[in-house]
Design an enzyme around this catalytic site. Sequence first.
Site, PDB file in Angstrom:
ATOM      1  CG  HIS A 129      -8.195  -3.235   2.072  1.00 51.58           C
ATOM      2  ND1 HIS A 129      -7.516  -4.204   1.979  1.00 51.58           N
ATOM      3  CD2 HIS A 129      -8.611  -3.400   3.455  1.00 51.58           C
ATOM      4  CE1 HIS A 129      -7.405  -5.110   2.979  1.00 51.58           C
ATOM      5  NE2 HIS A 129      -8.085  -4.783   3.882  1.00 51.58           N
ATOM      6  CG  HIS A 140      -2.052  -0.723   1.047  1.00 48.47           C
ATOM      7  ND1 HIS A 140      -3.052  -0.681   2.076  1.00 48.47           N
ATOM      8  CD2 HIS A 140      -2.447  -1.601   0.224  1.00 48.47           C
ATOM      9  CE1 HIS A 140      -4.091  -1.721   1.568  1.00 48.47           C
ATOM     10  NE2 HIS A 140      -3.652  -2.111   0.556  1.00 48.47           N
TER      11      HIS A 140
HETATM   12  C1  FAD Z   1      -1.065  -7.294  -3.943  1.00 49.32           C
HETATM   13  C2  FAD Z   1      -1.728  -6.030  -3.652  1.00 49.32           C
HETATM   14  C3  FAD Z   1      -3.064  -6.384  -2.895  1.00 49.32           C
HETATM   15  C4  FAD Z   1      -3.834  -5.304  -2.640  1.00 49.32           C
HETATM   16  N1  FAD Z   1      -5.143  -5.444  -1.972  1.00 49.32           N
HETATM   17  C5  FAD Z   1      -6.130  -4.548  -2.070  1.00 49.32           C
HETATM   18  C6  FAD Z   1      -7.281  -4.808  -1.629  1.00 49.32           C
HETATM   19  O1  FAD Z   1      -7.722  -5.990  -1.082  1.00 49.32           O
HETATM   20  N2  FAD Z   1      -8.345  -3.788  -1.404  1.00 49.32           N
HETATM   21  C7  FAD Z   1      -7.927  -2.249  -1.897  1.00 49.32           C
HETATM   22  O2  FAD Z   1      -8.561  -1.488  -1.733  1.00 49.32           O
HETATM   23  N3  FAD Z   1      -6.690  -2.072  -2.340  1.00 49.32           N
HETATM   24  C8  FAD Z   1      -5.661  -3.087  -2.384  1.00 49.32           C
HETATM   25  N4  FAD Z   1      -4.420  -2.781  -2.949  1.00 49.32           N
HETATM   26  C9  FAD Z   1      -3.923  -1.297  -3.208  1.00 49.32           C
HETATM   27  C10 FAD Z   1      -4.242  -0.885  -4.325  1.00 49.32           C
HETATM   28  O3  FAD Z   1      -4.743  -1.881  -5.420  1.00 49.32           O
HETATM   29  C11 FAD Z   1      -3.373   0.052  -4.937  1.00 49.32           C
HETATM   30  O4  FAD Z   1      -3.230   1.105  -3.864  1.00 49.32           O
HETATM   31  C12 FAD Z   1      -3.885   0.811  -6.082  1.00 49.32           C
HETATM   32  O5  FAD Z   1      -4.162   0.088  -7.187  1.00 49.32           O
HETATM   33  C13 FAD Z   1      -2.880   1.919  -6.594  1.00 49.32           C
HETATM   34  O6  FAD Z   1      -3.361   2.713  -7.773  1.00 49.32           O
HETATM   35  P1  FAD Z   1      -2.573   3.732  -8.709  1.00 49.32           P
HETATM   36  O7  FAD Z   1      -3.341   4.020  -9.558  1.00 49.32           O
HETATM   37  O8  FAD Z   1      -1.810   4.501  -7.697  1.00 49.32           O
HETATM   38  O9  FAD Z   1      -1.385   2.584  -8.966  1.00 49.32           O
HETATM   39  P2  FAD Z   1      -1.463   1.216  -9.913  1.00 49.32           P
HETATM   40  O10 FAD Z   1      -2.974   0.746  -9.802  1.00 49.32           O
HETATM   41  O11 FAD Z   1      -0.182   0.319  -9.350  1.00 49.32           O
HETATM   42  O12 FAD Z   1      -1.283   1.478 -11.347  1.00 49.32           O
HETATM   43  C14 FAD Z   1       0.069   2.090 -11.750  1.00 49.32           C
HETATM   44  C15 FAD Z   1       0.591   1.749 -13.359  1.00 49.32           C
HETATM   45  O13 FAD Z   1       1.362   2.240 -13.926  1.00 49.32           O
HETATM   46  C16 FAD Z   1       1.935   1.289 -14.909  1.00 49.32           C
HETATM   47  N5  FAD Z   1       3.375   1.930 -14.866  1.00 49.32           N
HETATM   48  C17 FAD Z   1       4.324   2.084 -14.151  1.00 49.32           C
HETATM   49  N6  FAD Z   1       5.362   2.768 -14.513  1.00 49.32           N
HETATM   50  C18 FAD Z   1       5.160   2.966 -15.875  1.00 49.32           C
HETATM   51  C19 FAD Z   1       5.929   3.587 -16.907  1.00 49.32           C
HETATM   52  N7  FAD Z   1       7.104   3.934 -16.878  1.00 49.32           N
HETATM   53  N8  FAD Z   1       5.232   3.519 -18.154  1.00 49.32           N
HETATM   54  C20 FAD Z   1       4.122   3.063 -18.249  1.00 49.32           C
HETATM   55  N9  FAD Z   1       3.432   2.495 -17.296  1.00 49.32           N
HETATM   56  C21 FAD Z   1       3.842   2.640 -15.956  1.00 49.32           C
HETATM   57  C22 FAD Z   1       2.011   0.007 -13.967  1.00 49.32           C
HETATM   58  O14 FAD Z   1       2.515  -0.976 -14.742  1.00 49.32           O
HETATM   59  C23 FAD Z   1       0.482   0.230 -13.562  1.00 49.32           C
HETATM   60  O15 FAD Z   1      -0.344  -0.433 -14.362  1.00 49.32           O
HETATM   61  C24 FAD Z   1      -3.515  -4.031  -3.035  1.00 49.32           C
HETATM   62  C25 FAD Z   1      -2.249  -3.882  -4.032  1.00 49.32           C
HETATM   63  C26 FAD Z   1      -1.563  -4.860  -4.157  1.00 49.32           C
HETATM   64  C27 FAD Z   1      -0.304  -4.501  -4.971  1.00 49.32           C
END
Ligand code: FAD
Length: 591
Positions: free
Chosen positions: A571, A528
């Site tokens: 979460h 997280h």
């Molecule tokens: C294993 C796990 C379990 C979790 N369980 C829960 C849960 O049960 N419930 C809940 O609410 N939350 C959960 N979370 C947390 C939640 O999913 C994340 O906090 C959330 O998805 C983060 O969103 P984001 O948009 O910041 O990043 P992300 O959803 O991670 O998206 C970032 C994206 O950017 C892409 N990227 C990175 N660098 C580059 C680049 N240079 N060029 C192009 N693309 C790039 C990545 O590939 C990814 O697709 C969990 C997370 C994980 C990893």
Amino acid sequence: TPVHGVTTSTDGIDGKTYDYVVIGGGLAGLTVAGRLTEDPSVTVLVVEAGADDRNNPEVYDIYEFTVALGGPLDWNFPAEDGRTIAGGRTLGGSSSINGGSWTRGSVAQYDTWTTLLEPSEAEVGWNWEGMLHYMKKSENFMPPTPDQVVKGAESIPAVHGASGPVHSAFSHGMYKGPQQPAFLAAATNASGIVHCKDLSAGQANCVTMTPCSLNYNDNDRRSSSAQSYLTPVENIRTNWVTLTQHLVTRIIWANSTLPLVATGIEFAEYTNTTNGTTRYTAYARKEVIVAAGALRTPAILQLSGVGDADVLGPLNITALLDLKTVGKNLQEQTNNVMEASGTGWAYNGTGPNNAIAFPNLFQLFGNASDSKVAEINASIETWAASQASHAYSAAALETIFRAQANVIIKDKVPLIEYFFVTVGAAPGADVATVNWQLLPFSRGSVQIVSADPFVYPNVHVNYFNVSFDLDVQVAGLKLLREIYKTQPLSDLISSELLPGSAVPDDGEGGSDADWRVWALQNYGSVAHPLGTASMMRRELGGVVDAYLKVYDTQNVRVVDASILPTQLSAHLSSSIYGVAEKAADLIKAAW
Ligand SMILES: Cc1cc2nc3c(=O)[nH]c(=O)nc-3n(C[C@H](O)[C@H](O)[C@H](O)COP(=O)(O)OP(=O)(O)OC[C@H]3O[C@@H](n4cnc5c(N)ncnc54)[C@H](O)[C@@H]3O)c2cc1C
């Protein structure tokens, strides 16, 4: 017709201009793109490093949660102490591989965000009320069926959205065995944590059953950002293209004076076997939106010359914008798992797991609470000084820590989550509980270590560097052992397998010293991470303002977990959907 939908080919994209270019097709990136492309005259390019795995059961089958971890769909970011942090490297980002638990933090935690901004920015609405509106906007909640109610599911429909893209519901496989209700009842009996109907209502200090981001009417299929915002419109919206398997290597600027003006991005092919050598470009007429997640967004900014000049200089990257706090203020949580064998009852279901208990400081420390409160108040200055290298300054961090202490002490927000699991990893473990420390005072950093964009950034979480964080982790474990020994759960447990004899029970649940050793040897990183491009006023070390614009840039916004300035007792996904929904409206209003 312009190239649209999802593609791996740069044909028709390389050299083209879009209104918005979104870096990262994860949870937040696809949410923003989905909203911006509602206007057919607006064009959007999303570039995602991972592949389109929507038809891979490791993604769509939420019952397979954890199978993807450590494999090709997971960035598996190395951190210090031999730990790794999971993160989705696939379309939909972490929303495509996460556990799907659907909860929100406490009201005061969202209200805190505004107090860390300029007073003049209060009207932007970064508080519970403003966030609730947008969290609901993202959501299509299905209240529990009569059968699920029998199994213990409850809800407060008014705090959920009913017409948004992300499906949330209780599952077909929800456990009917005695274990989940017994855990919740024992948690209340052992510590006084109250029962509540819904963990999305802004009062997280309770025990209850939680829904998941899944579509009950589609065989419990995972409702990721890709499945909810992109799939329904990908063939219809000719104004939206998503390029997968390409890594964004940097932002391109029009100038080298402040404010910086972004004209587009550079990217390269990226697969499990290829780090492409050809650099492609795409241009943004209006904005570049960075949504690469909390561990990659700062790396992209740094590779683009936005970051601490002292870090970038040695890598021969010119700091066009010497913004020292890019990558700092990293807050990641830690967990330990306690497992036990059962007395032979039937699980009666397949999951996903959904019984959760969230104790606060007073429930965790009991009679020692007053001295713990005194310790926090007396230590803030020292803690801030000790973490200052991962912040703007000790003084800035002290202000942030006071806000954090305030919600812990005054608002009694949860410090620990107990996530109850049917079937643990140890042989014969019928029950397991993940004990996780939610609100660390320890701060860490993400910094690039090479000008090569394919090289992972250095992630330093600074696990347990503030001793209080370990005290909380240990207090959580001690109370958890007590919950295992409290009725009605105790009736279902035959013996504790983990830690078992590794932490001998001295009659008082085990010594703090033994628990500390075991916790430090066996803890995991929760996945997280947040805070690395925080939304705060500049004097506190903010990287973005209340409009999510990077300070001293004209048209670069960060929209992802990086902008959350402090951790939540939750979460994260429901809250990040809310952030991205709100960001989309801020962007629409700006043009
Ligand atoms: C294993 C796990 C379990 C979790 N369980 C829960 C849960 O049960 N419930 C809940 O609410 N939350 C959960 N979370 C947390 C939640 O999913 C994340 O906090 C959330 O998805 C983060 O969103 P984001 O948009 O910041 O990043 P992300 O959803 O991670 O998206 C970032 C994206 O950017 C892409 N990227 C990175 N660098 C580059 C680049 N240079 N060029 C192009 N693309 C790039 C990545 O590939 C990814 O697709 C969990 C997370 C994980 C990893």
